[in-house]
Design a protein around this motif. Structure first.
Motif, PDB file in Angstrom:
ATOM      1  N   ALA A   1       0.976  -1.291   0.042  1.00  0.00           N
ATOM      2  CA  ALA A   1       0.130   0.060  -0.063  1.00  0.00           C
ATOM      3  C   ALA A   1       0.685   1.103   0.154  1.00  0.00           C
ATOM      4  O   ALA A   1       1.749   1.281   0.541  1.00  0.00           O
ATOM      5  CB  ALA A   1      -0.854   0.078   1.199  1.00  0.00           C
ATOM      6  N   ASP A   2       0.578   2.157  -0.757  1.00  0.00           N
ATOM      7  CA  ASP A   2       1.162   3.511  -0.895  1.00  0.00           C
ATOM      8  C   ASP A   2       2.892   3.457  -0.999  1.00  0.00           C
ATOM      9  O   ASP A   2       3.318   4.027  -0.103  1.00  0.00           O
ATOM     10  CB  ASP A   2       0.631   4.331   0.065  1.00  0.00           C
ATOM     11  N   PRO A   3       3.401   2.723  -1.744  1.00  0.00           N
ATOM     12  CA  PRO A   3       4.784   2.825  -1.959  1.00  0.00           C
ATOM     13  C   PRO A   3       5.345   4.307  -2.360  1.00  0.00           C
ATOM     14  O   PRO A   3       5.015   4.544  -3.393  1.00  0.00           O
ATOM     15  CB  PRO A   3       5.394   1.724  -2.854  1.00  0.00           C
ATOM     16  N   ALA A   4       5.895   5.132  -1.476  1.00  0.00           N
ATOM     17  CA  ALA A   4       6.309   6.377  -1.704  1.00  0.00           C
ATOM     18  C   ALA A   4       7.174   6.770  -0.856  1.00  0.00           C
ATOM     19  O   ALA A   4       7.544   6.248   0.096  1.00  0.00           O
ATOM     20  CB  ALA A   4       5.080   7.029  -1.605  1.00  0.00           C
ATOM     21  N   GLY A   5       8.178   7.675  -1.178  1.00  0.00           N
ATOM     22  CA  GLY A   5       8.740   8.806  -0.392  1.00  0.00           C
ATOM     23  C   GLY A   5       9.904   7.931   0.326  1.00  0.00           C
ATOM     24  O   GLY A   5      10.449   8.056   1.296  1.00  0.00           O
ATOM     25  N   GLY A   6      10.632   6.959  -0.435  1.00  0.00           N
ATOM     26  CA  GLY A   6      11.762   6.394  -0.006  1.00  0.00           C
ATOM     27  C   GLY A   6      11.639   5.050   0.875  1.00  0.00           C
ATOM     28  O   GLY A   6      12.578   4.580   1.576  1.00  0.00           O
ATOM     29  N   ALA A   7      10.225   4.800   1.080  1.00  0.00           N
ATOM     30  CA  ALA A   7       9.883   3.498   1.949  1.00  0.00           C
ATOM     31  C   ALA A   7      10.574   2.374   1.315  1.00  0.00           C
ATOM     32  O   ALA A   7      10.704   2.048   0.032  1.00  0.00           O
ATOM     33  CB  ALA A   7       8.288   3.185   1.694  1.00  0.00           C
ATOM     34  N   ASP A   8      11.035   1.599   2.165  1.00  0.00           N
ATOM     35  CA  ASP A   8      11.888   0.522   2.085  1.00  0.00           C
ATOM     36  C   ASP A   8      11.390  -0.864   2.095  1.00  0.00           C
ATOM     37  O   ASP A   8      10.925  -1.325   3.094  1.00  0.00           O
ATOM     38  CB  ASP A   8      13.338   0.759   3.186  1.00  0.00           C
ATOM     39  N   PHE A   9      11.262  -1.467   1.117  1.00  0.00           N
ATOM     40  CA  PHE A   9      10.292  -2.915   0.720  1.00  0.00           C
ATOM     41  C   PHE A   9      11.464  -3.850   0.478  1.00  0.00           C
ATOM     42  O   PHE A   9      10.937  -4.943   0.240  1.00  0.00           O
ATOM     43  CB  PHE A   9       9.237  -2.608  -0.128  1.00  0.00           C
ATOM     44  N   LYS A  10      12.700  -3.671   0.756  1.00  0.00           N
ATOM     45  CA  LYS A  10      13.845  -4.241   0.023  1.00  0.00           C
ATOM     46  C   LYS A  10      13.822  -5.806   0.605  1.00  0.00           C
ATOM     47  O   LYS A  10      14.421  -6.767  -0.080  1.00  0.00           O
ATOM     48  CB  LYS A  10      15.149  -3.707   0.014  1.00  0.00           C
ATOM     49  N   ASN A  11      13.362  -6.108   1.795  1.00  0.00           N
ATOM     50  CA  ASN A  11      13.459  -7.400   2.322  1.00  0.00           C
ATOM     51  C   ASN A  11      12.109  -8.303   2.478  1.00  0.00           C
ATOM     52  O   ASN A  11      11.789  -9.188   3.080  1.00  0.00           O
ATOM     53  CB  ASN A  11      13.785  -7.468   3.874  1.00  0.00           C
ATOM     54  N   LEU A  12      11.122  -7.585   1.536  1.00  0.00           N
ATOM     55  CA  LEU A  12       9.615  -8.043   1.232  1.00  0.00           C
ATOM     56  C   LEU A  12       9.620  -8.779  -0.141  1.00  0.00           C
ATOM     57  O   LEU A  12      10.423  -8.424  -0.974  1.00  0.00           O
ATOM     58  CB  LEU A  12       8.742  -7.234   1.456  1.00  0.00           C
ATOM     59  N   PRO A  13       8.887  -9.720  -0.263  1.00  0.00           N
ATOM     60  CA  PRO A  13       8.599 -10.341  -1.636  1.00  0.00           C
ATOM     61  C   PRO A  13       7.861  -9.365  -2.361  1.00  0.00           C
ATOM     62  O   PRO A  13       7.279  -8.044  -2.010  1.00  0.00           O
ATOM     63  CB  PRO A  13       7.447 -11.618  -1.191  1.00  0.00           C
ATOM     64  N   SER A  14       8.088  -9.570  -3.873  1.00  0.00           N
ATOM     65  CA  SER A  14       7.521  -8.626  -4.827  1.00  0.00           C
ATOM     66  C   SER A  14       5.979  -8.513  -4.694  1.00  0.00           C
ATOM     67  O   SER A  14       5.442  -9.674  -4.388  1.00  0.00           O
ATOM     68  CB  SER A  14       8.044  -8.863  -6.001  1.00  0.00           C
ATOM     69  N   PRO A  15       5.307  -7.467  -4.794  1.00  0.00           N
ATOM     70  CA  PRO A  15       4.141  -7.329  -4.819  1.00  0.00           C
ATOM     71  C   PRO A  15       3.116  -8.020  -5.793  1.00  0.00           C
ATOM     72  O   PRO A  15       3.548  -7.889  -6.979  1.00  0.00           O
ATOM     73  CB  PRO A  15       3.789  -5.978  -4.657  1.00  0.00           C
ATOM     74  N   ASP A  16       2.018  -8.715  -5.552  1.00  0.00           N
ATOM     75  CA  ASP A  16       1.147  -8.936  -6.461  1.00  0.00           C
ATOM     76  C   ASP A  16       0.170  -7.817  -6.767  1.00  0.00           C
ATOM     77  O   ASP A  16      -0.315  -7.879  -7.796  1.00  0.00           O
ATOM     78  CB  ASP A  16       0.177 -10.605  -6.036  1.00  0.00           C
ATOM     79  N   VAL A  17      -0.238  -7.216  -5.766  1.00  0.00           N
ATOM     80  CA  VAL A  17      -1.143  -6.119  -5.977  1.00  0.00           C
ATOM     81  C   VAL A  17      -0.369  -4.741  -5.086  1.00  0.00           C
ATOM     82  O   VAL A  17       0.207  -4.854  -4.043  1.00  0.00           O
ATOM     83  CB  VAL A  17      -2.354  -6.369  -5.064  1.00  0.00           C
ATOM     84  N   ILE A  18      -0.478  -3.647  -5.912  1.00  0.00           N
ATOM     85  CA  ILE A  18       0.073  -2.226  -5.372  1.00  0.00           C
ATOM     86  C   ILE A  18      -1.401  -1.583  -5.241  1.00  0.00           C
ATOM     87  O   ILE A  18      -1.881  -1.113  -6.284  1.00  0.00           O
ATOM     88  CB  ILE A  18       1.180  -1.564  -5.968  1.00  0.00           C
ATOM     89  N   LEU A  19      -1.710  -0.947  -3.830  1.00  0.00           N
ATOM     90  CA  LEU A  19      -2.782  -0.204  -3.785  1.00  0.00           C
ATOM     91  C   LEU A  19      -2.270   1.238  -3.682  1.00  0.00           C
ATOM     92  O   LEU A  19      -1.245   1.373  -3.047  1.00  0.00           O
ATOM     93  CB  LEU A  19      -3.784  -0.446  -2.677  1.00  0.00           C
ATOM     94  N   VAL A  20      -2.722   2.229  -4.439  1.00  0.00           N
ATOM     95  CA  VAL A  20      -2.489   3.611  -4.074  1.00  0.00           C
ATOM     96  C   VAL A  20      -3.795   4.416  -3.917  1.00  0.00           C
ATOM     97  O   VAL A  20      -4.779   4.001  -4.254  1.00  0.00           O
ATOM     98  CB  VAL A  20      -1.956   4.226  -5.235  1.00  0.00           C
ATOM     99  N   THR A  21      -3.643   5.278  -2.646  1.00  0.00           N
ATOM    100  CA  THR A  21      -4.936   5.978  -2.418  1.00  0.00           C
ATOM    101  C   THR A  21      -5.191   7.098  -2.888  1.00  0.00           C
ATOM    102  O   THR A  21      -6.275   7.402  -2.822  1.00  0.00           O
ATOM    103  CB  THR A  21      -4.750   5.991  -0.643  1.00  0.00           C
TER     104      THR A  21
END
Length: 247
Positions: A53-73
């Motif tokens: 949800a809302d990947p933005a502003g330098g948010a660090d997802f590097k240790n997580l699996p790739s997304p099947d779904v990305i939600l933007v609000t």
């Protein structure tokens, strides 16, 4: 002997702390794990399925699996960041966005987008997604009604609510059977702690995470939020997490 007792106490204390800080939610299809990331950014994983949800502003997802779904609000930069999306998106990722966001997507990302208006629903990667209104009250709102989406996700029989940028609007207070809620609280953009607590007490989620709590004057008092919610309903599990690494 005393040393052993002391060590046992330390171990038990650590075990209790781990139990208290769990971000696991049992569902009919396995464990749903909540991954707080930064501000409005988070991930949810269940089995082999991952939602961002809302990947933005330098948010660090590097240790997580790739997304099947990305939600933007919404269109604001703390929720919508094309560079951040491009960095984490996978070939089969589906973007779920409001129309205002879709209009700003570059062609490559727009081709992956599913547009939902308030009240619309979609099924993606086995997850039910319903767009919920999110807006400010009063004249000249920063977030006008109909532009952005909150979301209710149905995952393994559980319902997960993402507030997006909103006040304690009637549509939030009318929600039913929410298992996990993420509720914003930052002035002057959304609402204050007291309004957020009152809204939560109206719809009574089983678990609530205060998130998106950095405002114009710094971080909102999430401990006050917890105290207000539990004074009104001690059965609501208020989970306080650090959404601002390094702060």
């Amino acid at each position: 002997m005393q040393l052993r007792v002391f060590a046992l106490c330390i171990l038990l204390g650590a075990t209790r702390l781990m139990a208290q800080s769990t971000d696991a939610v049992p569902t009919g299809k396995g464990t749903l794990t909540v991954h707080p990331v930064q501000h409005a950014s988070l991930a949810l994983t269940i089995g082999n399925t991952t939602v961002y949800a809302d990947p933005a502003g330098g948010a660090d997802f590097k240790n997580l699996p790739s997304p099947d779904v990305i939600l933007v609000t919404d269109i604001h930069g703390d929720h919508f960041d094309t560079a951040a999306i491009a960095k984490v998106i996978a070939p089969n990722t589906v973007l779920v966005v409001p129309e205002a966001v879709a209009a700003l997507l570059p062609a490559a990302l727009k081709a992956k987008a599913v547009v939902l208006h308030n009240g619309a629903q979609s099924m993606q990667a086995g997850i039910g997604i319903k767009a919920i209104p999110m807006y400010n009250l009063g004249a000249s709102p920063r977030h006008p009604k109909g532009r952005g989406n909150g979301y209710v996700l149905t995952i393994g029989g559980k319902q997960v609510y993402l507030s997006g940028d909103t006040q304690g609007i009637p549509e939030m207070k009318a929600l039913k059977n929410i298992d996990v809620a993420f509720v914003c609280m930052n002035l002057p953009y959304t609402m204050d702690v007291k309004e957020a607590a009152a809204a939560v007490l109206a719809f009574k989620p089983k678990i609530v995470y205060p998130y998106h709590y950095r405002g114009q004057n710094g971080l909102s008092d999430i401990n006050e939020f917890k105290a207000l919610v539990n004074a009104g309903d001690k059965n609501i599990d208020v989970r306080l997490r650090n959404w601002y690494p390094g702060k």
